[in-house]
Design an enzyme around this catalytic site. Sequence first.
Site, PDB file in Angstrom:
ATOM      1  N   ARG A  27     -13.563  -8.974   2.157  1.00  0.00           N
ATOM      2  CA  ARG A  27     -12.177  -8.921   1.705  1.00  0.00           C
ATOM      3  C   ARG A  27     -11.727  -9.908   2.002  1.00  0.00           C
ATOM      4  NH1 ARG A  27     -10.250  -3.667   1.478  1.00  0.00           N
ATOM      5  NH2 ARG A  27      -9.182  -4.219   0.543  1.00  0.00           N
ATOM      6  N   CYS A  64     -16.410   1.290   0.487  1.00  0.00           N
ATOM      7  CA  CYS A  64     -15.809   1.180   0.421  1.00  0.00           C
ATOM      8  C   CYS A  64     -14.904   0.873   1.995  1.00  0.00           C
ATOM      9  CB  CYS A  64     -14.319   0.383  -0.573  1.00  0.00           C
ATOM     10  SG  CYS A  64     -14.318   2.546  -0.189  1.00  0.00           S
ATOM     11  N   ASP A  93     -17.232   7.208  -1.617  1.00  0.00           N
ATOM     12  CA  ASP A  93     -16.124   5.727  -1.851  1.00  0.00           C
ATOM     13  C   ASP A  93     -16.127   7.631  -1.082  1.00  0.00           C
ATOM     14  OD1 ASP A  93     -13.337   6.002  -0.520  1.00  0.00           O
ATOM     15  OD2 ASP A  93     -12.282   5.744  -2.455  1.00  0.00           O
ATOM     16  N   HIS A 150      -7.297   0.473  -6.736  1.00  0.00           N
ATOM     17  CA  HIS A 150      -7.759  -0.411  -5.254  1.00  0.00           C
ATOM     18  C   HIS A 150      -8.162  -1.563  -6.041  1.00  0.00           C
ATOM     19  CE1 HIS A 150      -7.371  -1.373  -1.500  1.00  0.00           C
ATOM     20  NE2 HIS A 150      -8.764  -0.754  -0.970  1.00  0.00           N
ATOM     21  N   GLN A 204     -10.471  -4.345  -3.447  1.00  0.00           N
ATOM     22  CA  GLN A 204     -11.413  -3.939  -2.961  1.00  0.00           C
ATOM     23  C   GLN A 204     -12.215  -3.900  -4.130  1.00  0.00           C
ATOM     24  OE1 GLN A 204     -12.255  -2.378  -0.289  1.00  0.00           O
ATOM     25  NE2 GLN A 204     -14.525  -2.735  -0.498  1.00  0.00           N
ATOM     26  N   ARG A 220       1.073  -0.740  -0.151  1.00  0.00           N
ATOM     27  CA  ARG A 220       0.196   0.013  -0.077  1.00  0.00           C
ATOM     28  C   ARG A 220       0.989   1.228  -0.183  1.00  0.00           C
ATOM     29  NH1 ARG A 220      -5.857   1.620   3.460  1.00  0.00           N
ATOM     30  NH2 ARG A 220      -6.164   0.237   1.989  1.00  0.00           N
TER      31      ARG A 220
HETATM   32  N1   CP Z   1     -11.900  -0.365   2.235  1.00  0.00           N
HETATM   33  C1   CP Z   1     -10.045  -0.278   2.412  1.00  0.00           C
HETATM   34  O1   CP Z   1      -8.965  -0.334   1.884  1.00  0.00           O
HETATM   35  O2   CP Z   1     -10.108  -0.422   3.514  1.00  0.00           O
HETATM   36  P1   CP Z   1      -9.144   0.134   4.651  1.00  0.00           P
HETATM   37  O3   CP Z   1      -8.124   1.778   4.294  1.00  0.00           O
HETATM   38  O4   CP Z   1      -8.914   0.513   6.139  1.00  0.00           O
HETATM   39  O5   CP Z   1      -7.690  -1.479   4.264  1.00  0.00           O
HETATM   40  N1  NVA Z   2     -10.000   6.363  -1.515  1.00  0.00           N
HETATM   41  C1  NVA Z   2      -9.545   6.050  -0.343  1.00  0.00           C
HETATM   42  C2  NVA Z   2      -9.925   4.513  -0.521  1.00  0.00           C
HETATM   43  C3  NVA Z   2      -9.533   3.843   1.293  1.00  0.00           C
HETATM   44  C4  NVA Z   2     -10.158   2.774   1.668  1.00  0.00           C
HETATM   45  C5  NVA Z   2      -8.676   6.754   0.240  1.00  0.00           C
HETATM   46  O1  NVA Z   2      -7.446   5.961  -0.748  1.00  0.00           O
HETATM   47  O2  NVA Z   2      -8.131   7.398   1.381  1.00  0.00           O
END
Ligand code: CP
Ligand code: NVA
Length: 307
Positions: free
Chosen positions: A289, A261, A221, A128, A131, A101
């Site tokens: 997930r 999400c 989102d 992502h 997701q 990440r």
């Molecule tokens: N939806 C998602 O990726 O959540 P987190 O940021 O908690 O991993």
């Molecule tokens: N778009 C959001 C998704 C979090 C899972 C972010 O990047 O913070």
Amino acid sequence: MRHLLTLADLDTDEIKEILTISSDIKKQHTEGVRPDLLKNRSLALLFEKPSLRTRVSFETAIGQLGGQSLYLGNDVGWGHREPIADFSSVLSQYADFVVCRTFGHEKIEELARYATCPVINGLTNQFHPCQTLADLLTIQEHFETLSGLKVAYLGAVGNVARSLAIGCRKMGISFALATPEEYAIEPDLLEQLKAFPANGELFTTDNPSQAIEGANIVYADVWTSMGQEEESVIRRKALAPFQINASLMERADPKAIFLHCLPAHRGEEVTSDIIDGPQSLIIKQAANRMHAQKGILTWLDRANHSS
Ligand code: CP
Ligand code: NVA
């Protein structure tokens, strides 16, 4: 080496295979069976942003499949202690999978370029994909099909929207996207989406009522993603008309479901009555997930060992 950096890396049949493996393992899980399909495999998690769902679902997924996980914090020095080529080559000697990440997508591409084990995108600024695979699993479970449905995404285009758009296009789901002009989809991605062979329609607008009309799935989102915090005031103003609330939701199909999400900002992109109401499947979606991660890991393991 097959990696999963974006859903564009997978064709329609491969996405179907991942969903099938995920549902099969989920079914066994609900019957109390936890097959050790990834016994003794190690999964490294290299995270530069916070996470609840992605981190914990991957850690529990590999554990329940008989493997182990290692969460790597800043002290491993990715990108500053040694060249990424050395870092990636060495990490691949220990780990069978790396979930990463990070911020810029080019950073995960560089990690994958030198990795000799599969690298999985656990969220970049651009995409992502994991997701979306869990979202598709949730939609398929609920409607018992994917093709012929319509997803409406309202808000700003970000990592989740881009991956969802690719996933819908690849699976024959119509995708309607409502955004203000300044947060619209990038023209090159739009062209790429149009080029995917798909049965569904692709519709972009700045009118949220038009996008949500007759939708089977309404998706949101956050308006301000991780790393964009300094833009939150301006985004809140521009995105206010795109809030999913009861009056907009009435325009969707009466049997529509609401997905997000998470984490969510209640009162911004969605009102509490919708996200906590009967149409919302957010907890099932979050639970999926873990089941989808099992499908992703098992599929990648098979794909890389059969070639
Ligand atoms: N939806 C998602 O990726 O959540 P987190 O940021 O908690 O991993
Ligand atoms: N778009 C959001 C998704 C979090 C899972 C972010 O990047 O913070």
